[in-house]
Design a protein around this motif. Structure first.
Motif, PDB file in Angstrom:
ATOM      1  N   THR A 108       0.850  -1.187   0.000  1.00 28.83           N
ATOM      2  CA  THR A 108       0.000   0.000   0.000  1.00 28.83           C
ATOM      3  C   THR A 108       0.890   1.243   0.000  1.00 28.83           C
ATOM      4  OG1 THR A 108      -0.100  -0.015   2.430  1.00 28.83           O
ATOM      5  CG2 THR A 108      -1.893  -1.127   1.253  1.00 28.83           C
ATOM      6  N   GLY A 109       0.257   2.396  -0.067  1.00 32.17           N
ATOM      7  CA  GLY A 109       1.003   3.640  -0.051  1.00 32.17           C
ATOM      8  C   GLY A 109       1.641   3.970  -1.385  1.00 32.17           C
ATOM      9  N   TYR A 110       1.100   3.426  -2.478  1.00 26.19           N
ATOM     10  CA  TYR A 110       1.661   3.687  -3.795  1.00 26.19           C
ATOM     11  C   TYR A 110       0.725   4.580  -4.618  1.00 26.19           C
ATOM     12  CZ  TYR A 110      -1.574  -0.045  -5.181  1.00 26.19           C
ATOM     13  OH  TYR A 110      -2.686  -0.815  -5.381  1.00 26.19           O
ATOM     14  N   THR A 111       1.268   5.177  -5.662  1.00 25.85           N
ATOM     15  CA  THR A 111       0.480   5.977  -6.594  1.00 25.85           C
ATOM     16  C   THR A 111       0.074   5.094  -7.770  1.00 25.85           C
ATOM     17  OG1 THR A 111       1.557   8.071  -6.041  1.00 25.85           O
ATOM     18  CG2 THR A 111       0.548   7.917  -8.222  1.00 25.85           C
ATOM     19  N   GLU A 112      -1.168   5.241  -8.212  1.00 25.54           N
ATOM     20  CA  GLU A 112      -1.660   4.471  -9.357  1.00 25.54           C
ATOM     21  C   GLU A 112      -2.196   5.425 -10.416  1.00 25.54           C
ATOM     22  OE1 GLU A 112      -5.126   1.161 -10.298  1.00 25.54           O
ATOM     23  OE2 GLU A 112      -3.997   1.019  -8.421  1.00 25.54           O
ATOM     24  N   ILE A 113      -1.791   5.204 -11.655  1.00 24.64           N
ATOM     25  CA  ILE A 113      -2.230   6.027 -12.778  1.00 24.64           C
ATOM     26  C   ILE A 113      -2.834   5.104 -13.835  1.00 24.64           C
ATOM     27  CG2 ILE A 113      -1.534   7.620 -14.616  1.00 24.64           C
ATOM     28  CD1 ILE A 113       0.831   8.426 -12.778  1.00 24.64           C
ATOM     29  N   ILE A 114      -4.076   5.383 -14.220  1.00 24.59           N
ATOM     30  CA  ILE A 114      -4.779   4.597 -15.237  1.00 24.59           C
ATOM     31  C   ILE A 114      -4.972   5.481 -16.460  1.00 24.59           C
ATOM     32  CG2 ILE A 114      -6.815   3.212 -15.767  1.00 24.59           C
ATOM     33  CD1 ILE A 114      -7.305   3.019 -12.726  1.00 24.59           C
ATOM     34  N   ILE A 115      -4.486   5.034 -17.599  1.00 24.00           N
ATOM     35  CA  ILE A 115      -4.581   5.819 -18.829  1.00 24.00           C
ATOM     36  C   ILE A 115      -5.635   5.209 -19.753  1.00 24.00           C
ATOM     37  CG2 ILE A 115      -3.339   6.673 -20.853  1.00 24.00           C
ATOM     38  CD1 ILE A 115      -0.781   6.585 -19.232  1.00 24.00           C
ATOM     39  N   PHE A 116      -6.600   6.035 -20.158  1.00 17.99           N
ATOM     40  CA  PHE A 116      -7.687   5.605 -21.038  1.00 17.99           C
ATOM     41  C   PHE A 116      -7.407   6.103 -22.459  1.00 17.99           C
ATOM     42  CE2 PHE A 116      -9.334   6.450 -16.792  1.00 17.99           C
ATOM     43  CZ  PHE A 116      -9.923   5.234 -16.466  1.00 17.99           C
ATOM     44  N   PRO A 117      -7.110   5.213 -23.391  1.00 16.17           N
ATOM     45  CA  PRO A 117      -6.759   5.648 -24.741  1.00 16.17           C
ATOM     46  C   PRO A 117      -7.936   6.155 -25.568  1.00 16.17           C
ATOM     47  CG  PRO A 117      -6.774   3.266 -24.619  1.00 16.17           C
ATOM     48  CD  PRO A 117      -6.953   3.757 -23.229  1.00 16.17           C
ATOM     49  N   THR A 118      -9.164   5.766 -25.222  1.00 17.71           N
ATOM     50  CA  THR A 118     -10.323   6.170 -26.016  1.00 17.71           C
ATOM     51  C   THR A 118     -11.406   6.799 -25.143  1.00 17.71           C
ATOM     52  OG1 THR A 118     -11.506   4.070 -25.765  1.00 17.71           O
ATOM     53  CG2 THR A 118      -9.899   4.220 -27.563  1.00 17.71           C
ATOM     54  N   GLU A 119     -12.256   7.599 -25.773  1.00 19.52           N
ATOM     55  CA  GLU A 119     -13.379   8.219 -25.064  1.00 19.52           C
ATOM     56  C   GLU A 119     -14.361   7.159 -24.577  1.00 19.52           C
ATOM     57  OE1 GLU A 119     -15.065  11.106 -27.670  1.00 19.52           O
ATOM     58  OE2 GLU A 119     -13.394  12.522 -27.440  1.00 19.52           O
ATOM     59  N   GLN A 120     -14.493   6.077 -25.312  1.00 22.26           N
ATOM     60  CA  GLN A 120     -15.388   5.001 -24.911  1.00 22.26           C
ATOM     61  C   GLN A 120     -14.967   4.399 -23.574  1.00 22.26           C
ATOM     62  OE1 GLN A 120     -15.666   1.812 -27.726  1.00 22.26           O
ATOM     63  NE2 GLN A 120     -17.199   0.668 -26.555  1.00 22.26           N
ATOM     64  N   LEU A 121     -13.660   4.230 -23.387  1.00 18.33           N
ATOM     65  CA  LEU A 121     -13.168   3.675 -22.122  1.00 18.33           C
ATOM     66  C   LEU A 121     -13.337   4.670 -20.972  1.00 18.33           C
ATOM     67  CD1 LEU A 121      -9.970   1.861 -23.417  1.00 18.33           C
ATOM     68  CD2 LEU A 121     -12.026   0.794 -22.475  1.00 18.33           C
ATOM     69  N   VAL A 122     -13.181   5.960 -21.260  1.00 17.77           N
ATOM     70  CA  VAL A 122     -13.442   6.980 -20.236  1.00 17.77           C
ATOM     71  C   VAL A 122     -14.906   6.920 -19.818  1.00 17.77           C
ATOM     72  CG1 VAL A 122     -13.511   9.446 -19.719  1.00 17.77           C
ATOM     73  CG2 VAL A 122     -11.630   8.521 -21.064  1.00 17.77           C
ATOM     74  N   TYR A 123     -15.797   6.822 -20.796  1.00 18.27           N
ATOM     75  CA  TYR A 123     -17.231   6.760 -20.523  1.00 18.27           C
ATOM     76  C   TYR A 123     -17.574   5.532 -19.695  1.00 18.27           C
ATOM     77  CZ  TYR A 123     -22.262   6.532 -21.276  1.00 18.27           C
ATOM     78  OH  TYR A 123     -23.617   6.451 -21.085  1.00 18.27           O
ATOM     79  N   SER A 124     -16.983   4.397 -20.052  1.00 22.39           N
ATOM     80  CA  SER A 124     -17.230   3.167 -19.318  1.00 22.39           C
ATOM     81  C   SER A 124     -16.769   3.292 -17.869  1.00 22.39           C
ATOM     82  CB  SER A 124     -16.517   1.997 -20.005  1.00 22.39           C
ATOM     83  OG  SER A 124     -16.829   0.778 -19.379  1.00 22.39           O
ATOM     84  N   PHE A 125     -15.621   3.939 -17.664  1.00 23.39           N
ATOM     85  CA  PHE A 125     -15.118   4.166 -16.311  1.00 23.39           C
ATOM     86  C   PHE A 125     -16.104   5.024 -15.522  1.00 23.39           C
ATOM     87  CE2 PHE A 125     -12.709   6.850 -13.339  1.00 23.39           C
ATOM     88  CZ  PHE A 125     -12.072   5.886 -12.580  1.00 23.39           C
ATOM     89  N   LYS A 126     -16.635   6.043 -16.153  1.00 27.78           N
ATOM     90  CA  LYS A 126     -17.589   6.935 -15.490  1.00 27.78           C
ATOM     91  C   LYS A 126     -18.850   6.179 -15.061  1.00 27.78           C
ATOM     92  CE  LYS A 126     -16.442  11.339 -17.723  1.00 27.78           C
ATOM     93  NZ  LYS A 126     -16.965  12.390 -18.631  1.00 27.78           N
ATOM     94  N   GLN A 127     -19.220   5.188 -15.835  1.00 25.08           N
ATOM     95  CA  GLN A 127     -20.416   4.408 -15.528  1.00 25.08           C
ATOM     96  C   GLN A 127     -20.172   3.353 -14.455  1.00 25.08           C
ATOM     97  OE1 GLN A 127     -23.474   5.225 -16.983  1.00 25.08           O
ATOM     98  NE2 GLN A 127     -22.204   6.944 -17.619  1.00 25.08           N
TER      99      GLN A 127
END
Length: 199
Positions: A108-127
């Motif tokens: 624990t205590g780490y930084t996590e970065i998730i990169i979404f290459p497409t708008e569809q994946l961003v939308y799915s994350f939001k849902q």
């Protein structure tokens, strides 16, 4: 010269069918601090790997969790608050939840970065349709780690972690089982946000 990106690391996605979501307003107390922490963590990560800046500039969005930690109540649950960016602009906050198993409980205590290459994946994350299952892959951020990401991979998102000395062999078990919840930033009322929840 434009750099040619090749696919590097994908996160396994468990995408369920999109459903209608309801919105609920919640207090925005402390949200500014979350965004500040995310910005600071992102800047630090870019110092570790300068190519990260280019990777996120070529993405549709990215989520930054500055510090993933165990629940303060002493349970084995892992929790973090982060920020979602779309094309470099903050659009809301997000929660990361996980019930760890095995080595997860000790990392624990780490930084996590998730990169979404497409708008569809961003939308799915939001849902709320993103969770890391058995096929999830991630990599520890180091110089050059993001240099060869595809701009538009066929599927999946790229996951990077930094801090706490996480070993590459631990990556999958560290992030496996994570689920996410997104909260829309209400720009008309700086004291509130709207939480998108699946009904």
């Amino acid at each position: 010269m434009i750099r040619s990106f090749t696919f590097s690391v994908l996160a396994g996605l468990s995408l369920v069918s999109l459903s209608a979501c309801a919105s609920t307003r919640v207090p925005m107390i402390g949200k500014a601090a979350i965004h500040e922490d995310s910005n600071a963590a992102l800047a630090k990560a870019q110092m570790v790997d300068p190519y990260l800046k280019s990777a996120i500039q070529h993405s549709a969005g990215y989520a930054v969790f500055s510090s993933v930690n165990k629940d303060a109540l002493g349970s084995d649950k892992v929790y973090a608050k982060g920020t979602l960016y779309e094309y470099g602009t903050i659009v809301g906050t997000c929660d990361l939840k996980q019930i760890p198993a095995g080595s997860q409980a000790n990392v624990t205590g780490y930084t996590e970065i998730i990169i979404f290459p497409t708008e569809q994946l961003v939308y799915s994350f939001k849902q709320g349709n993103l969770q890391f299952d058995e096929g999830v892959k991630a990599t520890a951020l180091e110089p050059g780690a993001t240099a060869y990401l595809n701009e538009k991979p066929a599927s999946g998102v790229s996951v990077f972690t930094t801090g706490n000395g996480i070993q590459p062999s631990e990556m999958a078990s560290v992030v496996k089982g994570q689920t996410f919840n997104y909260k829309v930033l209400d720009r008309t009322n700086p004291l509130s946000e709207t939480v998108a929840r699946n009904e």
